[in-house]
Write a protein that holds these residues in place. Sequence first.
Motif, PDB file in Angstrom:
ATOM      1  N   VAL A   4      -8.608 -76.258  18.411  1.00 42.09           N
ATOM      2  CA  VAL A   4      -8.344 -75.004  19.123  1.00 42.09           C
ATOM      3  C   VAL A   4      -6.910 -74.603  18.799  1.00 42.09           C
ATOM      4  N   ALA A   5      -6.718 -73.351  18.445  1.00 45.60           N
ATOM      5  CA  ALA A   5      -5.380 -72.842  18.135  1.00 45.60           C
ATOM      6  C   ALA A   5      -4.477 -73.011  19.354  1.00 45.60           C
ATOM      7  N   SER A   6      -3.240 -73.378  19.103  1.00 52.22           N
ATOM      8  CA  SER A   6      -2.273 -73.585  20.173  1.00 52.22           C
ATOM      9  C   SER A   6      -2.169 -72.348  21.061  1.00 52.22           C
ATOM     10  N   ALA A   7      -2.120 -71.181  20.447  1.00 56.35           N
ATOM     11  CA  ALA A   7      -2.008 -69.938  21.224  1.00 56.35           C
ATOM     12  C   ALA A   7      -3.223 -69.743  22.124  1.00 56.35           C
ATOM     13  N   ASP A   8      -4.422 -70.060  21.618  1.00 57.39           N
ATOM     14  CA  ASP A   8      -5.641 -69.908  22.408  1.00 57.39           C
ATOM     15  C   ASP A   8      -5.673 -70.920  23.557  1.00 57.39           C
ATOM     16  N   LEU A   9      -5.211 -72.138  23.288  1.00 56.40           N
ATOM     17  CA  LEU A   9      -5.184 -73.166  24.328  1.00 56.40           C
ATOM     18  C   LEU A   9      -4.213 -72.778  25.438  1.00 56.40           C
ATOM     19  N   VAL A  10      -3.021 -72.312  25.068  1.00 52.08           N
ATOM     20  CA  VAL A  10      -2.029 -71.881  26.063  1.00 52.08           C
ATOM     21  C   VAL A  10      -2.575 -70.715  26.878  1.00 52.08           C
ATOM     22  N   GLU A  11      -3.210 -69.759  26.204  1.00 50.45           N
ATOM     23  CA  GLU A  11      -3.753 -68.602  26.917  1.00 50.45           C
ATOM     24  C   GLU A  11      -4.796 -69.032  27.953  1.00 50.45           C
ATOM     25  N   ALA A  12      -5.641 -69.978  27.616  1.00 49.98           N
ATOM     26  CA  ALA A  12      -6.662 -70.459  28.556  1.00 49.98           C
ATOM     27  C   ALA A  12      -6.032 -71.233  29.708  1.00 49.98           C
ATOM     28  N   LEU A  13      -5.003 -72.020  29.422  1.00 52.23           N
ATOM     29  CA  LEU A  13      -4.361 -72.841  30.454  1.00 52.23           C
ATOM     30  C   LEU A  13      -3.546 -72.002  31.437  1.00 52.23           C
ATOM     31  N   GLN A  14      -3.056 -70.857  31.012  1.00 50.66           N
ATOM     32  CA  GLN A  14      -2.190 -70.036  31.855  1.00 50.66           C
ATOM     33  C   GLN A  14      -2.888 -69.512  33.111  1.00 50.66           C
ATOM     34  N   TYR A  15      -4.196 -69.538  33.132  1.00 51.38           N
ATOM     35  CA  TYR A  15      -4.927 -69.046  34.304  1.00 51.38           C
ATOM     36  C   TYR A  15      -5.122 -70.123  35.363  1.00 51.38           C
ATOM     37  N   LEU A  16      -4.733 -71.362  35.060  1.00 49.63           N
ATOM     38  CA  LEU A  16      -4.929 -72.452  36.012  1.00 49.63           C
ATOM     39  C   LEU A  16      -3.834 -72.455  37.074  1.00 49.63           C
ATOM     40  N   PRO A  17      -4.185 -72.864  38.282  1.00 52.02           N
ATOM     41  CA  PRO A  17      -3.154 -73.030  39.317  1.00 52.02           C
ATOM     42  C   PRO A  17      -2.468 -74.372  39.124  1.00 52.02           C
TER      43      PRO A  17
END
Length: 183
Positions: free
Chosen positions: A113-126
């Motif tokens: 998974v691209a680093s940018a895509d992983l960060v984008e998905a993680l940013q929605y977590l509390p």
Amino acid sequence: MNVFVEVQQFEQRLLTALTTPPPLDIGSAEEWDLCTDLLIARLAAGRELSLLLSAPCLSEADFAAAKAAGEAVKTSFGTGAGEQCCKEPDESAACLLDACSNVFAELGDPHAVASADLVEALQYLPGTAGNHWRYSDLTQARLAQLLAPHGTRTRDITLPDGRRRKSYTREALLAAMGVCTNC
């Protein structure tokens, strides 16, 4: 396979509990307790699955000891540490590694998974990623800094959609989580 299905069922029940309005006869404290209990059960099932996936690395006695230590999760929120050939991440890293693993699972467990895509998905977590930043404040550089001590680094990979990006591999993430990928 049964444990994997159990993990998926706990995740679905937790998602349902978090996204649907509670019945009128349940108070917010009871709803919180329900979600907490589901999360603890999911973590325990995930630990058991991890142990089963690394079973060839363990002797029968070590596997039984590690599984018994994993049962402590249900009552003490601890992670326990049985003797095994693979390392166990510390508790704060385990949360981040589990979060990354969940992103991979949501995307169908791709090789990378691209680093940018992983960060984008993680940013929605509390909550907090590691001991430093909230998930909402993660950047690619911060994620790399948090994952580097666990041997997880980006590599230039051509993804299935043709993009060549700095990416994290599923194998490196599993190794950081203590799942033996060499056995």
